[in-house]
Design an enzyme around this catalytic site. Structure first.
Site, PDB file in Angstrom:
ATOM      1  CG  HIS A 139       7.949  -1.250   4.268  1.00 58.49           C
ATOM      2  ND1 HIS A 139       7.098  -2.304   4.444  1.00 58.49           N
ATOM      3  CD2 HIS A 139       7.224  -0.149   4.612  1.00 58.49           C
ATOM      4  CE1 HIS A 139       5.920  -1.876   4.871  1.00 58.49           C
ATOM      5  NE2 HIS A 139       5.974  -0.562   4.991  1.00 58.49           N
ATOM      6  CD  GLU A 160       2.534  -1.670   6.597  1.00 59.68           C
ATOM      7  OE1 GLU A 160       2.428  -0.499   6.960  1.00 59.68           O
ATOM      8  OE2 GLU A 160       2.805  -1.988   5.415  1.00 59.68           O
ATOM      9  CG  HIS A 190      -0.281   0.079   2.535  1.00 59.29           C
ATOM     10  ND1 HIS A 190      -0.773  -0.546   3.643  1.00 59.29           N
ATOM     11  CD2 HIS A 190       0.838   0.719   2.946  1.00 59.29           C
ATOM     12  CE1 HIS A 190       0.011  -0.305   4.677  1.00 59.29           C
ATOM     13  NE2 HIS A 190       0.999   0.467   4.282  1.00 59.29           N
ATOM     14  CG  HIS A 207      -0.405   4.274   7.707  1.00 53.54           C
ATOM     15  ND1 HIS A 207      -1.312   3.649   6.901  1.00 53.54           N
ATOM     16  CD2 HIS A 207       0.743   3.585   7.551  1.00 53.54           C
ATOM     17  CE1 HIS A 207      -0.738   2.640   6.271  1.00 53.54           C
ATOM     18  NE2 HIS A 207       0.500   2.576   6.656  1.00 53.54           N
TER      19      HIS A 207
HETATM   20  C1  DHB Z   1       6.300   3.950   3.321  1.00 55.40           C
HETATM   21  C2  DHB Z   1       5.667   2.731   3.235  1.00 55.40           C
HETATM   22  C3  DHB Z   1       4.527   2.481   3.973  1.00 55.40           C
HETATM   23  O1  DHB Z   1       3.879   1.304   3.957  1.00 55.40           O
HETATM   24  C4  DHB Z   1       3.996   3.440   4.776  1.00 55.40           C
HETATM   25  O2  DHB Z   1       2.846   3.189   5.388  1.00 55.40           O
HETATM   26  C5  DHB Z   1       4.626   4.674   4.878  1.00 55.40           C
HETATM   27  C6  DHB Z   1       5.782   4.916   4.151  1.00 55.40           C
HETATM   28  C7  DHB Z   1       7.506   4.228   2.498  1.00 55.40           C
HETATM   29  O3  DHB Z   1       7.947   3.383   1.747  1.00 55.40           O
HETATM   30  O4  DHB Z   1       8.016   5.348   2.547  1.00 55.40           O
HETATM   31 FE    FE Z   2       2.158   1.270   5.824  1.00 56.68          FE
END
Ligand code: DHB
Ligand code: FE
Length: 314
Positions: A193, A240, A12, A59
């Site tokens: 991530h 996540e 997402h 978020h």
């Molecule tokens: C990023 C990825 C995410 O899933 C998120 O919620 C906020 C930032 C990112 O890659 O910067």
């Molecule tokens: Fe996220």
């Protein structure tokens, strides 16, 4: 009877939403990402679900850190867009399905999953970016969407096992809804991530690909994976991915993987996507020719009732 026909998971990443909103999808960097969802949009257009249940995380757009429900089901008629960072996205308001949502809330709560019922909520990129990736950018979303927000931002999030079993309970709920609805469950977030701290920018493709393999073939293995393993292997925000297990739990044990896409990176994130279809079921007993009813002895009847319950709580 309503039934779940498929599960679809996708990252997402908020920057994907910004690329759409700022008309940058044709730039080579973004083309690489969006090209992986062309087939998915075709699949969705053919599948034409009547309703989607979108498992996603907020978020700090709808819920501040003052109140963070572990599982929150959107039972409202509509969910306006909101967002942190780039601000509310210019996307259609998400229309819900209050009747099915109320039915799911009743069924899973009576099955002892303590959902929070939410009658007013805004939805952020966690939900709207996957909708864009799967439906494009229409003036109206093509079907109602029931949001299911999962806490993956404030420790402690639910376990993968709990997420999977909630998926099972949702399947049972959907299958006891009398209207003939074809339902697709979306699992969103991930893949590996980490967006802050010394390991910011961490991506682990080996882990992500194994996760996708296991999601299709051996989800029980993923159910046992502790949070610390997600964090170590897939970065802090890799947690996540537990949301994908709600989607997987809502499907049959044996599924058909019809499509998969993986690319690195989009912003700081590995992008993963998978489409899993339930295999067509044998005709229901209502449609089958009449057979003589088998009379079970009381002990066998009790065992059959226990087996039905085990499907949710096993
Ligand atoms: C990023 C990825 C995410 O899933 C998120 O919620 C906020 C930032 C990112 O890659 O910067
Ligand atoms: Fe996220």
């Amino acid at each position: 009877m309503a039934r779940i026909i498929a599960g679809v998971s996708s990252s997402h990443v908020p920057a994907i939403g910004a690329a759409i909103d700022n008309h940058r999808t044709e730039e080579p960097y973004w083309r690489r990402v969006f090209s992986g969802f062309e087939k998915s949009k075709e699949w969705m257009a053919q599948a034409k679900p009547d309703v989607c249940i979108a498992v996603y995380n907020d978020h700090a757009s709808a819920f501040s850190v003052e109140i963070v429900p572990t599982f929150a089901l959107g039972c409202a008629a509509e969910f306006p867009p909101a967002d942190e960072g780039w601000g509310p996205r210019p996307v259609p308001v998400v229309k819900g399905h209050p009747e099915l949502a109320a039915h799911i809330a009743q069924s899973v709560i009576l099955d002892e999953f303590d959902l929070t019922v939410v009658n007013k909520m805004e939805v952020d990129h966690g939900l709207t970016v996957p909708l864009n990736l799967l439906f494009g950018s229409p003036n109206e979303w093509p079907c109602p969407v029931i949001p299911l927000a999962v806490n993956v931002v404030l420790y402690p999030p639910p376990t993968g096992h709990r997420c999977f079993m909630l998926g099972r309970a949702i399947r049972k709920a959907v299958e006891s809804y009398p209207e003939d609805l074809r339902v697709v469950v979306l699992g969103t977030g991930g893949m590996s991530h980490q967006i802050s701290g010394p390991r910011a920018g961490l991506i682990n493709s080996k882990f992500d690909k194994a996760f996708l393999d296991n999601l299709t073939k051996d989800p029980k293995k993923l159910m046992r994976m502790p949070h610390v393993e997600y964090m170590r292997e897939a970065g802090a925000e890799g947690i996540e991915m537990v949301m994908w297990l709600v989607m997987r739990g809502a499907l049959d044990d044996n599924v058909r993987e019809v499509y998969r896409f993986y690319t690195v990176p989009a912003s700081n994130t590995a992008v993963g996507h998978i489409i899993l279809e339930n295999k067509p079921r044998a005709p229901s007993r209502h449609a089958a020719p009449k057979r003589r009813a088998v009379r079970l002895k009381p002990a066998a009847r009790r065992a059959a009732a226990r087996a039905r319950i085990d499907r949710v709580h096993g």
